[in-house]
Every structure is written in C-alpha cells, then in structure tokens.
Design a protein around this motif. Structure first.
Motif, PDB file in Angstrom:
ATOM      1  N   ASN A 126       2.171  10.932  45.177  1.00 24.32           N
ATOM      2  CA  ASN A 126       2.828   9.675  44.789  1.00 24.32           C
ATOM      3  C   ASN A 126       4.103   9.906  43.976  1.00 24.32           C
ATOM      4  OD1 ASN A 126       2.790   6.921  45.072  1.00 24.32           O
ATOM      5  ND2 ASN A 126       1.577   6.556  43.240  1.00 24.32           N
ATOM      6  N   GLY A 127       4.978  10.787  44.459  1.00 22.58           N
ATOM      7  CA  GLY A 127       6.241  11.052  43.781  1.00 22.58           C
ATOM      8  C   GLY A 127       6.179  12.121  42.709  1.00 22.58           C
ATOM      9  N   HIS A 128       5.019  12.677  42.461  1.00 23.04           N
ATOM     10  CA  HIS A 128       4.855  13.743  41.463  1.00 23.04           C
ATOM     11  C   HIS A 128       4.506  15.043  42.177  1.00 23.04           C
ATOM     12  CE1 HIS A 128       4.796  10.934  38.069  1.00 23.04           C
ATOM     13  NE2 HIS A 128       4.032  10.167  38.811  1.00 23.04           N
ATOM     14  N   LEU A 129       4.971  16.156  41.632  1.00 22.37           N
ATOM     15  CA  LEU A 129       4.577  17.462  42.150  1.00 22.37           C
ATOM     16  C   LEU A 129       3.678  18.122  41.110  1.00 22.37           C
ATOM     17  CD1 LEU A 129       4.739  19.602  44.347  1.00 22.37           C
ATOM     18  CD2 LEU A 129       6.687  20.585  43.115  1.00 22.37           C
ATOM     19  N   VAL A 130       2.419  18.297  41.474  1.00 24.64           N
ATOM     20  CA  VAL A 130       1.454  18.957  40.600  1.00 24.64           C
ATOM     21  C   VAL A 130       1.435  20.418  41.018  1.00 24.64           C
ATOM     22  CG1 VAL A 130      -0.937  19.010  39.820  1.00 24.64           C
ATOM     23  CG2 VAL A 130       0.112  16.829  40.471  1.00 24.64           C
ATOM     24  N   TRP A 131       1.723  21.323  40.066  1.00 23.37           N
ATOM     25  CA  TRP A 131       1.787  22.744  40.400  1.00 23.37           C
ATOM     26  C   TRP A 131       1.493  23.569  39.156  1.00 23.37           C
ATOM     27  CZ3 TRP A 131       5.605  26.211  38.577  1.00 23.37           C
ATOM     28  CH2 TRP A 131       6.612  25.629  37.798  1.00 23.37           C
ATOM     29  N   GLY A 132       1.541  24.880  39.318  1.00 27.78           N
ATOM     30  CA  GLY A 132       1.369  25.792  38.188  1.00 27.78           C
ATOM     31  C   GLY A 132      -0.030  25.731  37.604  1.00 27.78           C
ATOM     32  N   LEU A 133      -0.105  25.851  36.288  1.00 19.33           N
ATOM     33  CA  LEU A 133      -1.401  25.901  35.611  1.00 19.33           C
ATOM     34  C   LEU A 133      -2.200  24.615  35.830  1.00 19.33           C
ATOM     35  CD1 LEU A 133      -3.257  27.594  33.796  1.00 19.33           C
ATOM     36  CD2 LEU A 133      -2.189  26.494  31.828  1.00 19.33           C
ATOM     37  N   THR A 134      -1.533  23.468  35.852  1.00 23.95           N
ATOM     38  CA  THR A 134      -2.228  22.193  36.074  1.00 23.95           C
ATOM     39  C   THR A 134      -2.926  22.201  37.423  1.00 23.95           C
ATOM     40  OG1 THR A 134      -0.648  21.043  34.658  1.00 23.95           O
ATOM     41  CG2 THR A 134      -1.937  19.686  36.182  1.00 23.95           C
ATOM     42  N   ALA A 135      -2.209  22.592  38.474  1.00 27.96           N
ATOM     43  CA  ALA A 135      -2.817  22.647  39.805  1.00 27.96           C
ATOM     44  C   ALA A 135      -3.895  23.722  39.871  1.00 27.96           C
ATOM     45  CB  ALA A 135      -1.750  22.885  40.869  1.00 27.96           C
ATOM     46  N   ALA A 136      -3.701  24.845  39.178  1.00 28.06           N
ATOM     47  CA  ALA A 136      -4.711  25.909  39.171  1.00 28.06           C
ATOM     48  C   ALA A 136      -6.014  25.414  38.541  1.00 28.06           C
ATOM     49  CB  ALA A 136      -4.190  27.137  38.426  1.00 28.06           C
ATOM     50  N   ILE A 137      -5.901  24.658  37.455  1.00 26.29           N
ATOM     51  CA  ILE A 137      -7.085  24.098  36.796  1.00 26.29           C
ATOM     52  C   ILE A 137      -7.791  23.126  37.729  1.00 26.29           C
ATOM     53  CG2 ILE A 137      -7.848  22.549  34.939  1.00 26.29           C
ATOM     54  CD1 ILE A 137      -5.628  23.888  33.178  1.00 26.29           C
ATOM     55  N   LEU A 138      -7.026  22.238  38.359  1.00 28.46           N
ATOM     56  CA  LEU A 138      -7.629  21.259  39.262  1.00 28.46           C
ATOM     57  C   LEU A 138      -8.262  21.939  40.477  1.00 28.46           C
ATOM     58  CD1 LEU A 138      -5.016  18.387  39.067  1.00 28.46           C
ATOM     59  CD2 LEU A 138      -7.293  18.480  38.030  1.00 28.46           C
TER      60      LEU A 138
END
Length: 186
Positions: free
Chosen positions: A166-178
C-alpha cells in the motif's frame, strides 16, 4: 475462537529458532510488534521521520536501544512504543518474543510481540515518526508475500527480505523480523 486467539495459540505453541548470539558487552535494543485486536487483526508499523540520523524514512516497529533505567527488554519496547506512538504500556498484553536479530548498526534487537486493543487514541511523535499505518496480520503471515535479495558484502553472503504494501516498502530488519514470525507461525 477469534482470529487473535488463534494467532496467540499458534505463536505460543511454536518455539522460535535458536540463535547463537551473545549479548555480553553488546548493544541491545527491542522493538514492539503491536498487533491490534480487531475482527481482522492488524499489525501497526511506523514510517520513521526523514530527519533522523539513521534509517530515516524507513518502515519500522516502535522501538529502540535499551536505556540503563529499563528493567528488561520488554520494558524497553513498551517505553519506546509509548514515546513514539503513544501506546500506553498498560494497554499492551505481551504474549512473547522472537529470537534476537543482529542489526546492521551493531545492535542485538529483540522483537516483543504484544496485543493492543482496537480504538486506542494513537498519535505519532513527529521528532521520531512521520506516520503510522497498519497491515493485516494475515498479509504479514503469508510467506509468499516476501521477496528475497541475496548479495555479498565484506566477503559474506547476506539475504534481505522485502515486500511492498500500500505505497510502503517494508525491508531490512523489519521485513526480516516479520519473515521470521511468518515462518514460526506457519
């Protein structure tokens, strides 16, 4: 059984991967994964302020480094969530945590999973957070949403996960946690 009860049962009946990271002498931090207890549960995320020295503009969880007055990493996550998005610590029902992950900035980060009631009057601290948004928990737990990028740095292979939402790019540590959470639940 409600969707949030189902998630809690699945989360608490699965053990996280073991990690051989020692926190002796290491900088530690904690983030709160606030799951909003709605008929269709959502996960609250933030977009960091563009004026911050590190990770400006990135999607993140409320959280930060452990302060000396924090009794433990749960207290760190709750304090930071209150400072960043006004989640009252007593409104969070902590259900557990994931194994800590090493951040690129040298912190050992422990993700704390907590459930918050729907309808809390949240507001972001503009010094730290540009905006708050929610992602359906079912979307986050779908491992097929994640894309991986492999690269080599300093002679070591690395993999980062990312996904657009929805217009956001989730990446890095945040995406790794998820991604770790999704793998644990599935």
């Amino acid at each position: 059984m409600t969707p949030i009860d189902n998630f809690i049962n699945r989360f608490q009946l699965t053990l996280p991967d073991t990690v051989n990271l020692s926190s002796d002498g290491q900088k530690t931090a904690a983030v709160l994964l606030p799951i909003i207890n709605k008929p269709v549960p959502t996960l609250l995320l933030t977009e960091r302020a563009s004026t911050l020295r590190s990770h400006a503009g990135q999607v993140a969880f409320p959280g930060g480094k452990r302060d000396p007055e924090d009794s433990n990493l749960i207290a760190t996550a709750l304090r930071e969530a209150h400072e960043e998005v006004a989640i009252p610590p007593n409104a969070v029902s902590v259900i557990g945590q994931l194994a800590p992950l090493q951040s690129s900035s040298g912190y050992l980060v422990t993700p704390i999973i907590g459930v918050i009631p729907a309808g809390l009057p949240l507001r972001h601290n503009p010094d730290e957070v540009a905006s708050i948004f929610e992602i359906p928990l079912s979307y986050v737990l779908n491992t097929q949403q994640y894309q991986a990028l492999d690269f080599r740095r300093s002679g070591k292979n690395h993999r980062i996960y990312f996904y657009p939402y929805n217009g956001h790019l989730v990446w890095g540590l945040t995406a790794a946690i998820l991604h770790k959470l999704a793998l644990q639940i599935t």
